[in-house]
Design a protein around this motif. Sequence first.
Motif, PDB file in Angstrom:
ATOM      1  N   HIS A 165       7.008   0.686   7.791  1.00  0.00           N
ATOM      2  CA  HIS A 165       6.319   0.028   8.700  1.00  0.00           C
ATOM      3  C   HIS A 165       4.993   0.412   9.097  1.00  0.00           C
TER       4      HIS A 165
ATOM      5  N   GLU B 275       1.296  -1.431   8.603  1.00  0.00           N
ATOM      6  CA  GLU B 275       0.353  -1.546   9.800  1.00  0.00           C
ATOM      7  C   GLU B 275      -1.093  -1.184   9.495  1.00  0.00           C
TER       8      GLU B 275
ATOM      9  N   GLU C 297       6.096  -7.925   6.804  1.00  0.00           N
ATOM     10  CA  GLU C 297       4.935  -7.113   6.927  1.00  0.00           C
ATOM     11  C   GLU C 297       4.075  -6.624   5.814  1.00  0.00           C
ATOM     12  N   CYS C 298       4.961  -6.477   4.597  1.00  0.00           N
ATOM     13  CA  CYS C 298       4.349  -5.988   3.349  1.00  0.00           C
ATOM     14  C   CYS C 298       4.978  -6.546   2.262  1.00  0.00           C
TER      15      CYS C 298
ATOM     16  N   LEU D  66      -0.068 -10.717   2.484  1.00  0.00           N
ATOM     17  CA  LEU D  66       0.684  -9.345   2.929  1.00  0.00           C
ATOM     18  C   LEU D  66       0.138  -8.217   2.097  1.00  0.00           C
TER      19      LEU D  66
ATOM     20  N   THR E 142      -2.948  -3.300   7.071  1.00  0.00           N
ATOM     21  CA  THR E 142      -3.464  -4.581   7.758  1.00  0.00           C
ATOM     22  C   THR E 142      -4.665  -4.295   8.554  1.00  0.00           C
TER      23      THR E 142
END
Length: 343
Positions: free
Chosen positions: A335, A339, A47-48, A17, A342
């Motif tokens: 978030h 995103e 997510e991270c 991540l 990524t």
Amino acid sequence: MSNSHVAAATGHRRTDLPFVAVTMGDGAGIGPEVTVAAVVEESILGECRPVVIGDAVRLRTAAKSIDLDVEVRPIHAVEDAVHDARTVNVIDLALLPEDLPWGELSPVAGDAAYQYIKVASELTMAGKVQAICTAPLNKEALHAGGHVYPGHTELLAALTETEEVSMMLSTPKIKVIHVTTHIGLVDAVAKIEPGLVQRTIERGHQALVRAGIPNPKIGVAAINPHAGENGLFGYGEEAEKIAPGIEKARAHGVDAVGPLPADTLFFLAGRGDYDLVVAMYHDQGHGPVKVLGIEAGVNVTVGLPVIRTSVDHGTAFDIAGKNMADSHSMVEALHQAAEMATR
């Protein structure tokens, strides 16, 4: 806020991540509170890998003030971080006094907020982290601390030696990018010119393509009421300053339309006709976004060599340290940083 949203530590975490540097903002405002709450959210940790740049003592005080049971863990390097829902990893710059009052303007806190951003920028430019997410700073405190910038956007542009950037506000309902931001209205109208309009449109187009919208439809706002009404309002700014920039962007393959009356354009964008609105000046774009709810908005700096997102609210000195701050905007900013990193 309470610690009810904090799940038990989940043990093994994915190591692929992206790292996100999270600056805690002005230590006298709500930044430390929303930061500690957001970085231990289970949805974010999936997510991270967030690493706070700030002051450990202040983060501990903030966690206590919102009844959040976490360990604030100082680290020397991002790779030393341990990611679970009870640990706040912080690169501790130790710049704030332990007795810093909540809700009072402080040159020390203003300087510290600058230093957090500087370290985060250096980490990102060195490839140690993949994005920056910023809690709010106070512009008056920043200036009192010796750093005269209109805000985060211009500060990050200077630190990364970027000549021109744009501010984009992103909400679940509409997205807005600004041709001008932190200048007076008379100065904004003077600054708007076809090249700046074109570059702003194209930066917005590129940002949305990166976010997964392959051919975004962009509506460009006028300056004057009714888009000038064929010369009845204003001095022909739409034809002189805006329309040529739109045409050049369209020639580069961007689906841009305008200049359109701003009031109509925001209505159309709100119902889904446009993926992005290009606003000409600060309040033209910020007003409609904030009507939708400040907690839903995220500020994205477009055009930097690094990914940067932020909350779309200020330091809220009046509620700092009182367990009244809402961390939803900070969670959403994290978030979106994860995103984009990524992608």
